[in-house]
Design a protein around this motif. Structure first.
Motif, short mmCIF file in Angstrom:
data_model
loop_
_atom_site.label_atom_id
_atom_site.label_comp_id
_atom_site.label_asym_id
_atom_site.label_seq_id
_atom_site.Cartn_x
_atom_site.Cartn_y
_atom_site.Cartn_z
N ARG A 65 6.18 41.48 2.41
CA ARG A 65 6.16 40.31 3.33
C ARG A 65 5.25 39.12 2.81
NH1 ARG A 65 8.72 41.53 8.18
NH2 ARG A 65 8.71 43.92 8.78
N MET A 66 4.14 39.62 2.42
CA MET A 66 3.13 38.60 1.95
C MET A 66 3.40 37.93 0.65
SD MET A 66 0.87 38.87 4.13
CE MET A 66 -0.60 37.56 3.64
N ARG A 67 4.00 38.74 -0.25
CA ARG A 67 4.60 38.21 -1.67
C ARG A 67 5.87 37.13 -1.30
NH1 ARG A 67 5.58 42.82 -3.71
NH2 ARG A 67 7.91 42.88 -3.41
N ALA A 68 6.67 37.39 -0.50
CA ALA A 68 7.92 36.67 0.20
C ALA A 68 7.41 35.32 0.54
CB ALA A 68 8.70 37.52 1.02
N LYS A 69 6.28 35.27 1.42
CA LYS A 69 5.91 34.13 2.14
C LYS A 69 5.58 33.32 1.22
CE LYS A 69 3.50 34.09 6.59
NZ LYS A 69 2.26 34.61 7.18
N LYS A 70 4.80 33.55 -0.16
CA LYS A 70 4.33 32.70 -0.91
C LYS A 70 5.15 32.45 -2.21
CE LYS A 70 0.48 35.35 -0.91
NZ LYS A 70 -0.56 35.80 -1.57
N ALA A 71 6.40 33.16 -2.24
CA ALA A 71 7.14 33.16 -3.30
C ALA A 71 7.63 31.84 -3.48
CB ALA A 71 8.10 34.06 -3.31
N ASP A 72 8.17 31.47 -4.81
CA ASP A 72 8.72 30.15 -5.03
C ASP A 72 10.13 30.38 -5.11
OD1 ASP A 72 6.51 28.37 -5.55
OD2 ASP A 72 6.10 28.81 -7.56
N VAL A 73 10.70 29.30 -4.40
CA VAL A 73 12.26 29.73 -4.50
C VAL A 73 12.78 28.23 -5.13
CG1 VAL A 73 14.28 29.70 -2.93
CG2 VAL A 73 12.50 31.01 -2.08
N SER A 74 13.54 28.43 -6.21
CA SER A 74 14.15 27.41 -6.78
C SER A 74 15.29 26.91 -6.13
CB SER A 74 14.39 27.56 -8.26
OG SER A 74 15.31 28.70 -8.47
N THR A 75 15.79 25.67 -6.02
CA THR A 75 17.04 25.07 -5.48
C THR A 75 17.89 24.26 -6.28
OG1 THR A 75 15.80 23.04 -4.67
CG2 THR A 75 15.71 25.02 -3.14
N ALA A 76 18.93 24.19 -5.81
CA ALA A 76 19.91 23.34 -6.67
C ALA A 76 20.95 22.99 -5.65
CB ALA A 76 20.52 24.13 -8.00
N THR A 77 21.78 21.73 -5.95
CA THR A 77 22.85 21.28 -4.90
C THR A 77 24.06 21.63 -5.78
OG1 THR A 77 21.36 19.66 -4.10
CG2 THR A 77 23.65 19.39 -3.38
N PRO A 78 24.82 22.41 -5.22
CA PRO A 78 26.13 22.65 -5.63
C PRO A 78 27.24 21.62 -5.44
CG PRO A 78 26.25 23.93 -3.90
CD PRO A 78 24.78 23.23 -3.90
#
Lengths: 338, 258
Positions: free
Chosen positions: B199-212
């Motif tokens: 959970r701690m790792r998930a909180k801080k993780a970078d999530v890349s985004t794109a617009t389809p």
């Protein structure tokens, strides 16, 4: 109009779900000649059934390198059967039962032809004109399909001259055609790519044992209210006394109390027994989706307001850990005394 | 073994589905969200594969900005990277979705310089049940595909995967050369719960985004409705053990006891 069905056989019989799909296709086609694809050369029994249901043109897959169930090869054969579509045929419909095989074959066909697969249909009709707004030009199909495994219905319009439809079994009753067809049987050998041939199943028989959940006349199901793995002894006893199979809710398999193969519901087995006994199951829609085909339903639950209590025919308000042992006891004495 | 998993954010509906007044959507104002059950198992399967064979799990979804919640949940149970394709408005249909996913896969693989060995999807989404996005994605990428898989085994050489399922009393086994696309069903494994460090790792993780880019779908939804059910309330046979005689009598009437 061209109407073609993907039909599944079990030995020399057409499976019930496919007979329902053929009925659906015949109505959708409105008198257009009905063709079908089967994966093996059909025997006399299956052919008689197909004739009675109005299928005139029976094609069986006969490609040299296909030895097992090969969904991409089946899709290639169906694509060939509807190929005149490109030469000015007005409307094309390919229909299959919404089984794992039916949905899979139609999905491959959709991918190779660019046609939309409308999955889990309960109704479809050809429309000469549909309202503007879609990318189609002119005609299309008015469809009704299931969402959330049948907990919702969707009314939709398919803006296209061709469509693929998988049919929910319980939505259609299998009815022979008023006029039986004169059947011709021909092999079909579509051109196949190495990728088409790469996706082929090798089959082995599953080990049987006990009453099959999917076809049991009685299903006794336990939910979270059973309390733990050890609580299922009495559920098994009741199932045995009623000559039935044990089912469970998703909460039970998620907790690791029972194996997933016993799960009844949207993501487990769909059952349609004569009697369904839901013990300590609250009745989430995903569970009800798997047992709403039951002819009679009894629910035993401490909560009189649980959703299952409204959906059952008969309810007992009580704790399963008390009611079930007493019930098993009463049935045993009854058996011993008779 | 690098695995890419697609999940879909869906409302966690309980005992009854309520629609919005215009009948076009499920009313989610009182509901939480989750991923479809089959996809929860797809994430678990991917994590187990990398635990056995090494490699990475990338989880991706196409959905509203809030779908980042479902990607973080996947990271909390072991996914290494996450990619969100952000959409606005209503659900995209299966053709538009699979095209958008295929173009995203090509972009992600272009960035990595090599294909994902395996792409996992759920067999069908809990809400729309379209049964085709994984297959269409496989075709768009020119990769083999097996659906409804309940057992998955990477072969020792790492060059192929054996995918099995049950169908009408038989086991069907597919051997697919990697890279491949496999859609799985619940029951293939028992998904783990997130750990606290997860959970701690998930909180801080970078999530890349794109617009389809989403193309219009030929299938256009008009409205949703709740089907009529014949049963609306049960006949109460009794309370507790007092109900047992009535139940035994019912079983006799139904002909289920000898």
């Amino acid at each position: 109009m061209i109407t073609v069905c993907f039909v599944e056989l079990d030995g020399d019989e057409v499976v019930d779900a496919s007979l329902r799909a053929v009925t659906f296709a015949r109505r959708l086609g409105g008198g257009a000649p009905l063709g079908c694809l089967v994966l093996d050369r059909p025997g006399p029994g299956a052919l008689a059934q197909l004739a009675a249901f109005g299928v005139a043109d029976v094609r069986h897959l006969d490609a040299g390198d296909v030895h097992g169930y090969a969904p991409m090869a089946a899709a290639a054969a169906l694509a060939e059967m509807v190929a005149p579509f490109d030469d000015g045929v007005d409307v094309v419909a390919v229909v299959a039962a919404a089984t794992d095989h039916g949905n899979e074959v139609l999905a491959h066909l959709g991918a190779t032809t660019g046609l939309e697969l409308v999955a889990n249909c309960v109704d479809a009709q050809v429309q000469a004109e549909v309202e503007p707004g879609g990318p189609g030009n002119g005609g299309g199909f008015a469809v009704v399909r299931q969402r959330w495994a049948g907990s919702l219905l969707e009314d939709a319009v398919l803006h296209a001259r061709g469509g693929l439809f998988s049919v929910v079994a319980e939505a259609v009753t299998a009815e022979p055609s008023p006029v039986a067809a004169e059947v011709t049987v021909r092999p079909i050998a579509p051109a196949l790519t190495p990728l088409d041939l790469a996706v082929q199943a090798v089959e082995t028989r599953s080990e049987g044992g006990g009453v099959s959940l999917a076809s049991a006349r009685v299903v006794v199901s336990g939910g979270r209210g059973i309390g733990g793995a050890e609580g299922f002894g009495v559920v098994e006893e009741l199932a045995t006394l009623l000559g039935g199979a044990v089912g469970v809710s998703r909460a039970v398999t998620s907790a690791g109390w029972r194996p997933h193969r016993e799960q009844v519901g949207q993501t487990g087995t769909r059952v349609a027994p004569h009697l369904y006994v839901a013990c300590g199951i609250s009745g989430a829609i995903q569970h009800l989706a798997g047992c709403q085909g039951a002819t009679h339903m009894v629910a035993i639950n401490t909560d009189p307001d649980a959703p299952i209590m409204a959906r059952a025919d008969y309810a007992i308000v009580g704790d399963v850990s008390v009611v079930l042992p007493a019930l098993v006891d009463a049935l045993r004495h009854r058996t011993a005394g008779s | 073994m690098d695995v890419l998993v697609y999940v879909k954010r869906v409302p966690a509906v309980g005992g009854r589905i309520v629609l919005t007044p215009d009948g076009r959507e499920v009313d989610t104002s009182m509901l939480g969200f989750t991923v479809s059950p089959h996809e929860e198992c797809a994430v678990e399967e991917a994590v187990q594969i990398t635990e056995r064979h090494g490699g990475t799990v990338t989880v991706s979804t196409m959905g509203p900005p809030e779908a980042i919640e479902q990607l973080r949940t996947a990271i909390s149970v072991g996914a290494h990277a996450a990619h969100l394709l952000v959409t606005t408005g209503v659900d995209a249909g299966p053709i538009a979705t699979s095209r958008a996913l295929a173009s995203s896969v090509r972009e992600l693989e272009g960035g990595r310089g090599r294909p994902f060995d395996l792409i996992l999807c759920g067999n069908e989404a809990a809400d729309t049940g379209d049964h085709q996005v994984g297959v269409r994605l496989a075709h768009a990428l020119g990769r083999p595909c097996a659906t409804g898989v309940k057992q998955l085994q990477i072969e020792a050489t790492g060059e192929s995967v054996e995918a099995s399922r049950e169908y009408r009393g038989s086991q069907e086994h597919f051997t697919l050369r990697l890279p491949a696309v496999v859609t799985v069903k619940e029951g293939i494994n028992l998904p783990r719960y997130p750990s606290l460090p997860g959970r701690m790792r998930a909180k801080k993780a970078d999530v890349s985004t794109a617009t389809p880019t989403l193309e219009p779908e030929p299938l256009v939804m008009q409205r949703l409705r709740v089907p009529r059910t014949e049963r609306t309330s049960a006949e109460v046979l009794g309370h507790g053990v007092d109900a047992v005689p009535a139940l035994v009598a019912l079983f006799e009437t139904l002909g289920v006891v000898p």
